[in-house]
Motif scaffolding. Structure first.
Motif, PDB file in Angstrom:
ATOM      1  N   ILE A 163       0.850  -1.192   0.000  1.00  0.00           N
ATOM      2  CA  ILE A 163       0.000   0.000   0.000  1.00  0.00           C
ATOM      3  C   ILE A 163       0.885   1.242   0.000  1.00  0.00           C
ATOM      4  O   ILE A 163       1.813   1.373   0.799  1.00  0.00           O
ATOM      5  N   GLN A 164       0.606   2.142  -0.918  1.00  0.00           N
ATOM      6  CA  GLN A 164       1.337   3.398  -1.035  1.00  0.00           C
ATOM      7  C   GLN A 164       0.390   4.546  -0.693  1.00  0.00           C
ATOM      8  O   GLN A 164      -0.598   4.778  -1.384  1.00  0.00           O
ATOM      9  N   ASP A 165       0.675   5.254   0.387  1.00  0.00           N
ATOM     10  CA  ASP A 165      -0.169   6.367   0.799  1.00  0.00           C
ATOM     11  C   ASP A 165      -0.100   7.511  -0.208  1.00  0.00           C
ATOM     12  O   ASP A 165       0.782   7.557  -1.069  1.00  0.00           O
ATOM     13  N   SER A 166      -1.015   8.447  -0.083  1.00  0.00           N
ATOM     14  CA  SER A 166      -1.085   9.562  -1.029  1.00  0.00           C
ATOM     15  C   SER A 166       0.163  10.433  -0.991  1.00  0.00           C
ATOM     16  O   SER A 166       0.456  11.148  -1.954  1.00  0.00           O
ATOM     17  N   ASP A 167       0.925  10.373   0.115  1.00  0.00           N
ATOM     18  CA  ASP A 167       2.171  11.134   0.190  1.00  0.00           C
ATOM     19  C   ASP A 167       3.346  10.395  -0.431  1.00  0.00           C
ATOM     20  O   ASP A 167       4.480  10.879  -0.410  1.00  0.00           O
ATOM     21  N   GLY A 168       3.100   9.197  -0.961  1.00  0.00           N
ATOM     22  CA  GLY A 168       4.151   8.428  -1.615  1.00  0.00           C
ATOM     23  C   GLY A 168       4.816   7.387  -0.747  1.00  0.00           C
ATOM     24  O   GLY A 168       5.553   6.536  -1.260  1.00  0.00           O
ATOM     25  N   ASN A 169       4.596   7.426   0.564  1.00  0.00           N
ATOM     26  CA  ASN A 169       5.218   6.462   1.463  1.00  0.00           C
ATOM     27  C   ASN A 169       4.532   5.099   1.376  1.00  0.00           C
ATOM     28  O   ASN A 169       3.319   5.015   1.195  1.00  0.00           O
ATOM     29  N   PHE A 170       5.330   4.042   1.530  1.00  0.00           N
ATOM     30  CA  PHE A 170       4.832   2.680   1.430  1.00  0.00           C
ATOM     31  C   PHE A 170       4.669   2.027   2.793  1.00  0.00           C
ATOM     32  O   PHE A 170       5.490   2.235   3.692  1.00  0.00           O
ATOM     33  N   HIS A 171       3.602   1.233   2.946  1.00  0.00           N
ATOM     34  CA  HIS A 171       3.478   0.316   4.065  1.00  0.00           C
ATOM     35  C   HIS A 171       4.361  -0.901   3.773  1.00  0.00           C
ATOM     36  O   HIS A 171       4.740  -1.162   2.632  1.00  0.00           O
ATOM     37  N   ASP A 172       4.680  -1.674   4.808  1.00  0.00           N
ATOM     38  CA  ASP A 172       5.425  -2.908   4.593  1.00  0.00           C
ATOM     39  C   ASP A 172       4.591  -3.886   3.772  1.00  0.00           C
ATOM     40  O   ASP A 172       3.366  -3.948   3.930  1.00  0.00           O
ATOM     41  N   PRO A 173       5.215  -4.665   2.898  1.00  0.00           N
ATOM     42  CA  PRO A 173       4.463  -5.655   2.120  1.00  0.00           C
ATOM     43  C   PRO A 173       3.798  -6.679   3.031  1.00  0.00           C
ATOM     44  O   PRO A 173       4.335  -7.055   4.072  1.00  0.00           O
ATOM     45  N   VAL A 174       2.599  -7.135   2.631  1.00  0.00           N
ATOM     46  CA  VAL A 174       1.896  -8.193   3.346  1.00  0.00           C
ATOM     47  C   VAL A 174       1.596  -9.316   2.361  1.00  0.00           C
ATOM     48  O   VAL A 174       1.286  -9.069   1.197  1.00  0.00           O
ATOM     49  N   ALA A 175       1.705 -10.563   2.837  1.00  0.00           N
ATOM     50  CA  ALA A 175       1.460 -11.714   1.976  1.00  0.00           C
ATOM     51  C   ALA A 175       0.008 -11.715   1.506  1.00  0.00           C
ATOM     52  O   ALA A 175      -0.905 -11.331   2.237  1.00  0.00           O
ATOM     53  N   SER A 176      -0.207 -12.165   0.282  1.00  0.00           N
ATOM     54  CA  SER A 176      -1.558 -12.144  -0.286  1.00  0.00           C
ATOM     55  C   SER A 176      -1.737 -13.316  -1.234  1.00  0.00           C
ATOM     56  O   SER A 176      -0.783 -14.045  -1.546  1.00  0.00           O
ATOM     57  N   GLY A 177      -2.987 -13.475  -1.701  1.00  0.00           N
ATOM     58  CA  GLY A 177      -3.255 -14.344  -2.824  1.00  0.00           C
ATOM     59  C   GLY A 177      -2.986 -13.570  -4.101  1.00  0.00           C
ATOM     60  O   GLY A 177      -2.346 -12.514  -4.091  1.00  0.00           O
ATOM     61  N   TRP A 178      -3.513 -14.084  -5.218  1.00  0.00           N
ATOM     62  CA  TRP A 178      -3.261 -13.446  -6.497  1.00  0.00           C
ATOM     63  C   TRP A 178      -4.387 -12.479  -6.856  1.00  0.00           C
ATOM     64  O   TRP A 178      -5.537 -12.846  -6.887  1.00  0.00           O
ATOM     65  N   GLY A 179      -4.026 -11.225  -7.128  1.00  0.00           N
ATOM     66  CA  GLY A 179      -4.968 -10.289  -7.703  1.00  0.00           C
ATOM     67  C   GLY A 179      -5.530  -9.256  -6.757  1.00  0.00           C
ATOM     68  O   GLY A 179      -5.555  -9.426  -5.534  1.00  0.00           O
ATOM     69  N   LEU A 180      -5.979  -8.140  -7.367  1.00  0.00           N
ATOM     70  CA  LEU A 180      -6.661  -7.044  -6.691  1.00  0.00           C
ATOM     71  C   LEU A 180      -7.968  -6.767  -7.417  1.00  0.00           C
ATOM     72  O   LEU A 180      -8.104  -7.048  -8.602  1.00  0.00           O
ATOM     73  N   THR A 181      -8.930  -6.186  -6.707  1.00  0.00           N
ATOM     74  CA  THR A 181     -10.161  -5.722  -7.343  1.00  0.00           C
ATOM     75  C   THR A 181     -10.570  -4.408  -6.691  1.00  0.00           C
ATOM     76  O   THR A 181     -10.279  -4.173  -5.513  1.00  0.00           O
ATOM     77  N   VAL A 182     -11.239  -3.534  -7.449  1.00  0.00           N
ATOM     78  CA  VAL A 182     -11.569  -2.196  -6.965  1.00  0.00           C
ATOM     79  C   VAL A 182     -12.986  -1.844  -7.393  1.00  0.00           C
ATOM     80  O   VAL A 182     -13.471  -2.315  -8.420  1.00  0.00           O
ATOM     81  N   ASN A 183     -13.663  -1.019  -6.584  1.00  0.00           N
ATOM     82  CA  ASN A 183     -15.020  -0.595  -6.951  1.00  0.00           C
ATOM     83  C   ASN A 183     -14.959   0.529  -7.981  1.00  0.00           C
ATOM     84  O   ASN A 183     -13.895   1.083  -8.277  1.00  0.00           O
ATOM     85  N   ALA A 184     -16.113   0.893  -8.541  1.00  0.00           N
ATOM     86  CA  ALA A 184     -16.162   1.871  -9.625  1.00  0.00           C
ATOM     87  C   ALA A 184     -15.713   3.254  -9.176  1.00  0.00           C
ATOM     88  O   ALA A 184     -15.166   4.016  -9.969  1.00  0.00           O
ATOM     89  N   SER A 185     -15.938   3.584  -7.913  1.00  0.00           N
ATOM     90  CA  SER A 185     -15.566   4.908  -7.410  1.00  0.00           C
ATOM     91  C   SER A 185     -14.114   4.996  -6.968  1.00  0.00           C
ATOM     92  O   SER A 185     -13.653   6.060  -6.561  1.00  0.00           O
ATOM     93  N   HIS A 186     -13.406   3.900  -7.026  1.00  0.00           N
ATOM     94  CA  HIS A 186     -11.994   3.861  -6.655  1.00  0.00           C
ATOM     95  C   HIS A 186     -11.754   4.311  -5.219  1.00  0.00           C
ATOM     96  O   HIS A 186     -10.820   5.057  -4.939  1.00  0.00           O
ATOM     97  N   ASN A 187     -12.612   3.844  -4.301  1.00  0.00           N
ATOM     98  CA  ASN A 187     -12.329   4.101  -2.888  1.00  0.00           C
ATOM     99  C   ASN A 187     -12.403   2.842  -2.036  1.00  0.00           C
ATOM    100  O   ASN A 187     -12.320   2.923  -0.806  1.00  0.00           O
ATOM    101  N   VAL A 188     -12.536   1.667  -2.673  1.00  0.00           N
ATOM    102  CA  VAL A 188     -12.483   0.386  -1.970  1.00  0.00           C
ATOM    103  C   VAL A 188     -11.669  -0.591  -2.813  1.00  0.00           C
ATOM    104  O   VAL A 188     -11.985  -0.820  -3.983  1.00  0.00           O
ATOM    105  N   VAL A 189     -10.615  -1.149  -2.232  1.00  0.00           N
ATOM    106  CA  VAL A 189      -9.796  -2.167  -2.886  1.00  0.00           C
ATOM    107  C   VAL A 189      -9.846  -3.423  -2.036  1.00  0.00           C
ATOM    108  O   VAL A 189      -9.840  -3.352  -0.798  1.00  0.00           O
ATOM    109  N   ALA A 190      -9.892  -4.579  -2.688  1.00  0.00           N
ATOM    110  CA  ALA A 190      -9.934  -5.846  -1.960  1.00  0.00           C
ATOM    111  C   ALA A 190      -8.912  -6.818  -2.531  1.00  0.00           C
ATOM    112  O   ALA A 190      -8.570  -6.758  -3.717  1.00  0.00           O
ATOM    113  N   TRP A 191      -8.444  -7.712  -1.675  1.00  0.00           N
ATOM    114  CA  TRP A 191      -7.591  -8.821  -2.091  1.00  0.00           C
ATOM    115  C   TRP A 191      -7.819  -9.981  -1.124  1.00  0.00           C
ATOM    116  O   TRP A 191      -8.548  -9.856  -0.140  1.00  0.00           O
ATOM    117  N   LEU A 192      -7.229 -11.104  -1.422  1.00  0.00           N
ATOM    118  CA  LEU A 192      -7.317 -12.288  -0.571  1.00  0.00           C
ATOM    119  C   LEU A 192      -5.980 -12.522   0.102  1.00  0.00           C
ATOM    120  O   LEU A 192      -4.921 -12.396  -0.534  1.00  0.00           O
TER     121      LEU A 192
END
Length: 427
Positions: A163-192
């Motif tokens: 995750i990269q905040d609006s100021d450009g700084n990154f959170h530490d990576p977290v393990a995930s499954g494959w892929g991202l999905t986002v809603n039409a308004s671009h204010n909700v992102v989900a992953w597994l």
């Protein structure tokens, strides 16, 4: 066996599990319990009336054969069905023969009207460029309306979310499954996460959070997201905990059976509405598209309607994604393998196919995924004849380079287009 079938057998299998960045899953409407259900039903009932009115005025013409989520309140009624839009071709090059998917010598048009990544360099729609900055190698990213980004990255065969905040700084990576999905308004992102738990990130949040219960299965692929996140449209709204966001997951179990699941704070349950095996997309008007039948060499798709608008079904293409305004549908071949789809089509909501282009033995073009650039154009990274390019395809079937060809290997796509398209793709 035709040329298209022969091409499919020749292409080298290169898509890994995370190739579902392109399609991955297909979703449909369902009876969502609690608030999610009531929000959805209000929106769908109103929007379907507008869609039915639009379909009633469609007059198919013979010339078309030669050419091709969002807010929980009711969407405006559609008053006019879109006509194929001509893609400008300012530079040298030519269009391939009708029906042929050949990107070897196209005209060069405008640069992508959205941000994208090329060989690890981030290019903005305004013409700026800079290093990506992720810890691991990116293969997918989503842009949010608050200026933040969510990256999907890989290292040593493992997947991560950064995750990269609006100021450009990154959170530490977290393990995930494959892929991202986002809603039409671009204010909700989900992953597994690796356990099958849906994780949710809302713009302006400080940490991701789990949604619903973990889902079990041998293969999990994300579908669409429904609902509004924190501070929707730049405000300070309550977010998914109040509005009731739902994430759809396409599941294959150990016996090979497919089932769509809907995950929300209210419930984690199987989706029964629509008869979908895979749910691909959902429009802002509440319509959905997905796969209803999957065989070795063929699949069938459905646009689920309601009320006076009955939608349509087809076994000629896979219905993949709605245009930003919800009036057109991008479609893929019914079956594909190797580098990805070797054909592309577009449909109107009444089932009229505006065009279909297919690769041949002599023009072996393939693409790993496509993203809507605006209401009548998609962008896709194509591989053909030892080169990669980003090609703009219009609803009139005309094509042009948005990024000209560069040499590369078929297994190493240098381009990444934003999942969910640009923030203002429909404007």
């Amino acid at each position: 066996m035709n040329d298209h079938d022969e091409l499919g057998t020749r292409l080298t299998r290169t898509l890994t599990e995370h190739s579902d960045v392109m399609s991955g899953s297909s979703l449909g409407l369902a009876d969502v319990k609690g608030r999610a259900r009531s929000i959805r039903r209000r929106r769908t009932a109103t929007a379907v009336v507008g869609v039915a009115a639009a379909v009633a005025v469609i007059v198919p013409t013979a010339s078309l054969a030669a050419h091709t989520s969002g807010k929980p309140e009711p969407a405006p009624a559609i008053t006019q069905t879109p006509s194929p839009t001509t893609t400008a071709s300012p530079d040298s090059g030519h269009q391939p023969a009708p029906g042929v998917l050949d990107v070897s010598d196209l005209p060069t048009g405008d640069a992508p009207r959205m941000d994208y990544v090329a060989n690890g360099v981030f290019h903005t729609a305004d013409g700026d460029s800079f290093g990506v900055g992720t810890r691991y190698r990116p293969d997918q990213f989503v842009e949010l309306d608050d200026g933040s980004r969510v990256w999907h990255t890989t290292a040593n065969g493992k997947a991560y979310v950064e995750i990269q905040d609006s100021d450009g700084n990154f959170h530490d990576p977290v393990a995930s499954g494959w892929g991202l999905t986002v809603n039409a308004s671009h204010n909700v992102v989900a992953w597994l996460d690796p356990s099958g738990q849906v994780m949710l990130w809302e713009g302006r949040a400080t940490e991701p959070r789990p949604l619903g219960d973990p889902i079990q299965g041998s293969d999990l692929r994300l579908g669409p997201v429904f609902g509004e996140g924190i501070g929707a449209n730049g405000g300070s709204g309550p977010g998914c905990t109040v509005t009731g966001c739902t994430v759809y997951v396409n599941v294959t179990d150990n016996q090979g059976h497919r089932q769509v699941w809907e995950v929300s704070d209210a419930a984690t349950q199987q989706l029964r509405d629509g008869g979908y095996l895979v749910l691909n997309d959902e429009s802002e008007a509440g319509l959905s598209i997905g796969l209803t039948e999957i065989k070795d060499f063929e699949s069938c798709s459905k646009l689920l309607g309601g009320g006076e608008f009955q939608g349509f079904e087809t076994c000629k293409n896979q219905l993949q994604s709605f245009s930003p305004d919800g009036k057109l549908i991008l479609a893929l071949p019914t079956n594909y393998d190797g580098l990805g789809p070797t054909a592309m089509a577009m449909y109107r909501l009444d089932g009229t196919r505006l065009f279909e282009r297919q690769a041949t033995v002599h023009a072996q073009a393939a693409y790993p995924g496509a993203t809507w650039e605006d209401d009548t154009h998609v962008l896709a990274p194509f591989f053909q004849d030892g080169t990669w390019s980003i090609v703009r395809v219009g609803s009139d079937s005309n094509m042009e380079y948005a990024v000209p060809p560069v040499s590369g290997d078929d297994v190493d796509n240098p381009f990444i287009l934003p999942t969910g398209g640009a923030l203002s793709a429909g404007s």
